[in-house]
Motif scaffolding. Structure first.
Motif, PDB file in Angstrom:
ATOM      1  N   VAL A 133       0.864  -1.176   0.000  1.00  0.00           N
ATOM      2  CA  VAL A 133       0.000   0.000   0.000  1.00  0.00           C
ATOM      3  C   VAL A 133       0.904   1.232   0.000  1.00  0.00           C
ATOM      4  O   VAL A 133       1.936   1.253   0.670  1.00  0.00           O
ATOM      5  CB  VAL A 133      -0.906   0.001   1.257  1.00  0.00           C
ATOM      6  N   GLU A 193      -2.270   6.073  -1.704  1.00  0.00           N
ATOM      7  CA  GLU A 193      -3.497   5.273  -1.605  1.00  0.00           C
ATOM      8  C   GLU A 193      -4.189   5.501  -0.262  1.00  0.00           C
ATOM      9  O   GLU A 193      -5.417   5.616  -0.198  1.00  0.00           O
ATOM     10  CB  GLU A 193      -3.188   3.789  -1.785  1.00  0.00           C
ATOM     11  N   VAL A 194      -3.401   5.565   0.809  1.00  0.00           N
ATOM     12  CA  VAL A 194      -3.976   5.810   2.138  1.00  0.00           C
ATOM     13  C   VAL A 194      -4.577   7.211   2.185  1.00  0.00           C
ATOM     14  O   VAL A 194      -5.708   7.399   2.648  1.00  0.00           O
ATOM     15  CB  VAL A 194      -2.915   5.617   3.247  1.00  0.00           C
ATOM     16  N   CYS A 235      -1.039  -0.400   7.628  1.00  0.00           N
ATOM     17  CA  CYS A 235      -1.763  -1.123   6.570  1.00  0.00           C
ATOM     18  C   CYS A 235      -0.893  -2.215   5.957  1.00  0.00           C
ATOM     19  O   CYS A 235      -1.351  -3.341   5.743  1.00  0.00           O
ATOM     20  CB  CYS A 235      -2.223  -0.158   5.480  1.00  0.00           C
ATOM     21  N   ASN A 236       0.360  -1.898   5.688  1.00  0.00           N
ATOM     22  CA  ASN A 236       1.252  -2.885   5.074  1.00  0.00           C
ATOM     23  C   ASN A 236       1.596  -4.026   6.023  1.00  0.00           C
ATOM     24  O   ASN A 236       1.713  -5.176   5.591  1.00  0.00           O
ATOM     25  CB  ASN A 236       2.514  -2.206   4.542  1.00  0.00           C
ATOM     26  N   TRP A 260     -11.325  -4.290  14.613  1.00  0.00           N
ATOM     27  CA  TRP A 260     -11.621  -3.809  13.267  1.00  0.00           C
ATOM     28  C   TRP A 260     -12.690  -4.661  12.593  1.00  0.00           C
ATOM     29  O   TRP A 260     -13.225  -4.288  11.561  1.00  0.00           O
ATOM     30  CB  TRP A 260     -10.369  -3.798  12.417  1.00  0.00           C
ATOM     31  N   ILE A 265      -0.407  -5.196   8.354  1.00  0.00           N
ATOM     32  CA  ILE A 265      -1.618  -6.024   8.362  1.00  0.00           C
ATOM     33  C   ILE A 265      -1.691  -6.855   7.088  1.00  0.00           C
ATOM     34  O   ILE A 265      -1.984  -8.050   7.116  1.00  0.00           O
ATOM     35  CB  ILE A 265      -2.866  -5.139   8.538  1.00  0.00           C
ATOM     36  N   TRP A 266      -1.410  -6.239   5.951  1.00  0.00           N
ATOM     37  CA  TRP A 266      -1.465  -6.937   4.670  1.00  0.00           C
ATOM     38  C   TRP A 266      -0.416  -8.053   4.612  1.00  0.00           C
ATOM     39  O   TRP A 266      -0.704  -9.169   4.180  1.00  0.00           O
ATOM     40  CB  TRP A 266      -1.254  -5.932   3.543  1.00  0.00           C
ATOM     41  N   ASN A 325       1.537   5.581   0.340  1.00  0.00           N
ATOM     42  CA  ASN A 325       1.036   6.752   1.067  1.00  0.00           C
ATOM     43  C   ASN A 325      -0.101   7.421   0.303  1.00  0.00           C
ATOM     44  O   ASN A 325      -1.089   7.851   0.898  1.00  0.00           O
ATOM     45  CB  ASN A 325       2.155   7.769   1.299  1.00  0.00           C
ATOM     46  N   MET A 355       0.303   5.438   9.147  1.00  0.00           N
ATOM     47  CA  MET A 355      -0.906   4.690   8.788  1.00  0.00           C
ATOM     48  C   MET A 355      -0.624   3.713   7.647  1.00  0.00           C
ATOM     49  O   MET A 355      -1.133   2.589   7.638  1.00  0.00           O
ATOM     50  CB  MET A 355      -2.037   5.645   8.422  1.00  0.00           C
ATOM     51  N   THR A 356       0.204   4.124   6.708  1.00  0.00           N
ATOM     52  CA  THR A 356       0.573   3.244   5.592  1.00  0.00           C
ATOM     53  C   THR A 356       1.361   2.044   6.105  1.00  0.00           C
ATOM     54  O   THR A 356       1.129   0.910   5.674  1.00  0.00           O
ATOM     55  CB  THR A 356       1.397   4.026   4.546  1.00  0.00           C
ATOM     56  N   SER A 397      -5.718  -8.834  11.141  1.00  0.00           N
ATOM     57  CA  SER A 397      -6.077  -7.482  11.554  1.00  0.00           C
ATOM     58  C   SER A 397      -6.634  -7.538  12.971  1.00  0.00           C
ATOM     59  O   SER A 397      -7.082  -8.593  13.423  1.00  0.00           O
ATOM     60  CB  SER A 397      -7.110  -6.883  10.596  1.00  0.00           C
TER      61      SER A 397
END
Length: 95
Positions: free
Chosen positions: A31, A35-36, A73-74, A86, A76-77, A33, A69-70, A82
């Motif tokens: 992901v 995109e976030v 996300c990465n 959530w 978690i991916w 920055n 935040m990015t 997660s």
């Protein structure tokens, strides 16, 4: 089709969360920055916060935290998991 309060409503397909949790998915590129930032900017302003209690305005004003935040996300991916919180939602049925 389902019925709510005597009305026919379109039901959504159930998502296979198990597939994600078992890392049984194709990983794409990380992901970014941008995109976030885009996802946050597309959130509707003036809505109530979700279970995380983070106001949308705070997310939109936290431009200096996009990198953090990015990274979340990465992570978690990459790990395919997660936080349980959530996976919770608040539903309010309107008559």
């Amino acid at each position: 089709m389902g019925r709510v309060h005597g009305r026919s409503v379109q039901t959504r397909p159930k998502h296979d969360i198990k597939k994600f949790e078992e890392n049984n998915y194709e990983k794409g590129p990380p992901v970014t920055n941008s995109e976030v930032r885009k996802a946050i900017n597309e959130l509707a302003s003036g809505k109530s916060p979700g279970a995380d209690e983070i106001p949308i305005k705070l997310l939109k004003d936290a431009d200096n935290e996009i990198t953090t935040m990015t990274a979340v996300c990465n992570t978690i991916w990459d790990k395919g998991i997660s936080p349980n919180r959530w996976k919770q939602s608040i539903h309010v049925l309107l008559p």
